[in-house]
Design a protein around this motif. Sequence first.
Motif, short mmCIF file in Angstrom:
data_model
loop_
_atom_site.label_atom_id
_atom_site.label_comp_id
_atom_site.label_asym_id
_atom_site.label_seq_id
_atom_site.Cartn_x
_atom_site.Cartn_y
_atom_site.Cartn_z
N ARG A 1 4.57 -0.57 -0.52
CA ARG A 1 3.03 0.04 -0.67
C ARG A 1 2.45 -0.21 -1.79
O ARG A 1 1.39 -0.41 -1.86
CB ARG A 1 3.34 1.46 -0.13
CG ARG A 1 3.55 1.83 1.31
CD ARG A 1 3.15 3.37 1.43
NE ARG A 1 4.08 4.25 0.74
CZ ARG A 1 5.49 4.57 1.21
NH1 ARG A 1 5.84 4.16 2.52
NH2 ARG A 1 6.20 5.37 0.39
N ASP A 2 3.12 0.19 -3.09
CA ASP A 2 2.69 -0.13 -4.23
C ASP A 2 1.86 -1.60 -4.36
O ASP A 2 0.89 -1.78 -4.94
CB ASP A 2 3.17 0.32 -5.45
CG ASP A 2 3.48 1.73 -5.27
OD1 ASP A 2 2.79 2.63 -4.83
OD2 ASP A 2 4.68 2.29 -6.24
N GLU A 3 3.00 -2.33 -4.01
CA GLU A 3 2.58 -3.82 -4.27
C GLU A 3 1.16 -4.28 -3.25
O GLU A 3 0.47 -4.82 -3.79
CB GLU A 3 3.44 -4.87 -4.05
CG GLU A 3 3.37 -6.08 -4.20
CD GLU A 3 4.57 -7.10 -3.73
OE1 GLU A 3 4.33 -8.38 -4.02
OE2 GLU A 3 5.62 -6.53 -3.75
N VAL A 4 1.28 -3.79 -2.10
CA VAL A 4 0.13 -4.09 -1.30
C VAL A 4 -1.21 -3.54 -1.68
O VAL A 4 -2.12 -4.03 -1.65
CB VAL A 4 0.60 -3.49 0.23
CG1 VAL A 4 -0.70 -3.67 1.17
CG2 VAL A 4 1.58 -4.34 0.83
N ALA A 5 -1.02 -2.25 -2.31
CA ALA A 5 -2.17 -1.57 -3.01
C ALA A 5 -2.68 -2.27 -4.01
O ALA A 5 -3.86 -2.72 -3.97
CB ALA A 5 -1.97 -0.19 -2.94
N ARG A 6 -1.66 -2.94 -4.97
CA ARG A 6 -2.34 -3.56 -6.03
C ARG A 6 -3.03 -4.79 -5.62
O ARG A 6 -4.12 -5.47 -6.05
CB ARG A 6 -1.03 -4.00 -6.84
CG ARG A 6 -0.75 -2.90 -7.93
CD ARG A 6 0.19 -3.54 -8.81
NE ARG A 6 1.24 -4.03 -8.40
CZ ARG A 6 2.64 -3.62 -8.00
NH1 ARG A 6 2.74 -2.32 -8.32
NH2 ARG A 6 3.35 -4.37 -7.61
N ASN A 7 -2.46 -5.44 -4.58
CA ASN A 7 -2.98 -6.78 -3.86
C ASN A 7 -4.33 -6.59 -3.36
O ASN A 7 -5.31 -7.49 -3.39
CB ASN A 7 -1.92 -7.55 -3.14
CG ASN A 7 -0.98 -7.87 -3.59
OD1 ASN A 7 -0.58 -8.12 -4.70
ND2 ASN A 7 0.15 -8.35 -2.81
N ARG A 8 -4.52 -5.49 -2.72
CA ARG A 8 -5.84 -5.23 -1.88
C ARG A 8 -6.88 -4.95 -3.09
O ARG A 8 -7.91 -5.26 -2.99
CB ARG A 8 -5.80 -3.91 -1.01
CG ARG A 8 -5.05 -4.27 0.05
CD ARG A 8 -4.85 -3.17 1.12
NE ARG A 8 -4.24 -3.41 2.27
CZ ARG A 8 -3.73 -2.54 3.28
NH1 ARG A 8 -3.99 -1.43 2.98
NH2 ARG A 8 -3.09 -3.17 4.28
N ARG A 9 -6.52 -4.34 -4.25
CA ARG A 9 -7.57 -4.32 -5.43
C ARG A 9 -7.86 -5.33 -6.27
O ARG A 9 -8.38 -5.55 -7.04
CB ARG A 9 -6.83 -3.27 -6.33
CG ARG A 9 -6.58 -1.68 -5.76
CD ARG A 9 -6.48 -0.85 -7.02
NE ARG A 9 -5.47 -1.12 -7.73
CZ ARG A 9 -4.06 -0.55 -7.20
NH1 ARG A 9 -4.08 0.33 -6.31
NH2 ARG A 9 -2.88 -0.79 -8.04
N ASP B 1 13.54 4.61 0.88
CA ASP B 1 12.13 5.21 0.44
C ASP B 1 11.69 4.58 -0.76
O ASP B 1 10.62 4.23 -1.02
CB ASP B 1 12.65 6.88 0.13
CG ASP B 1 12.61 7.64 1.52
OD1 ASP B 1 12.25 7.01 2.62
OD2 ASP B 1 13.21 8.70 1.45
N ARG B 2 12.39 4.47 -1.77
CA ARG B 2 12.20 3.84 -2.85
C ARG B 2 11.53 2.12 -2.73
O ARG B 2 10.64 1.82 -3.11
CB ARG B 2 13.15 3.51 -4.07
CG ARG B 2 13.54 4.93 -4.63
CD ARG B 2 14.51 4.81 -5.87
NE ARG B 2 15.54 3.87 -5.82
CZ ARG B 2 16.65 4.42 -5.50
NH1 ARG B 2 16.96 5.74 -5.15
NH2 ARG B 2 17.79 3.62 -5.23
N ARG B 3 12.15 1.65 -2.06
CA ARG B 3 11.95 0.29 -1.30
C ARG B 3 10.53 0.20 -0.72
O ARG B 3 9.78 -0.75 -0.97
CB ARG B 3 12.93 -0.56 -0.62
CG ARG B 3 12.61 -1.73 0.01
CD ARG B 3 12.84 -2.85 -1.25
NE ARG B 3 12.59 -4.14 -0.82
CZ ARG B 3 11.97 -5.07 -1.51
NH1 ARG B 3 11.66 -5.00 -2.45
NH2 ARG B 3 11.63 -6.18 -0.63
N ARG B 4 10.42 1.13 0.26
CA ARG B 4 8.97 1.38 0.83
C ARG B 4 7.93 1.70 -0.04
O ARG B 4 6.76 1.04 0.00
CB ARG B 4 9.13 2.34 1.94
CG ARG B 4 10.10 1.64 3.06
CD ARG B 4 10.12 2.92 4.22
NE ARG B 4 10.92 2.40 5.42
CZ ARG B 4 11.49 2.93 6.35
NH1 ARG B 4 11.27 4.34 6.18
NH2 ARG B 4 12.01 2.53 7.20
N ALA B 5 8.21 2.44 -1.01
CA ALA B 5 7.10 2.97 -1.86
C ALA B 5 6.81 1.60 -2.87
O ALA B 5 5.58 1.53 -3.14
CB ALA B 5 7.68 3.96 -2.83
#
Length: 65
Positions: A28-36, A21-25
């Motif tokens: 997800r956080d890294e993908v969100a930062r990259n999209r921003r 779960d920590r790895r997936r989170a």
Amino acid sequence: MNTSDPADRERGDTERLNWIDRRRAKIRDEVARNRRGEYTVPTWVLTVALVVIVVGWLALILLVG
């Protein structure tokens, strides 16, 4: 012979799920930062690019000159 009790096995599975779960989170956080647009290029990639450029220029100067 298996001497571990079920509580140990359950805790191990829980720790594994928590890690997943920590790895997936984290992903997800890294993908969100990259999209921003907050992505950065790793330092080693910049270093390799600089070395390739410098070696290319040196080869050009030495082989043509």
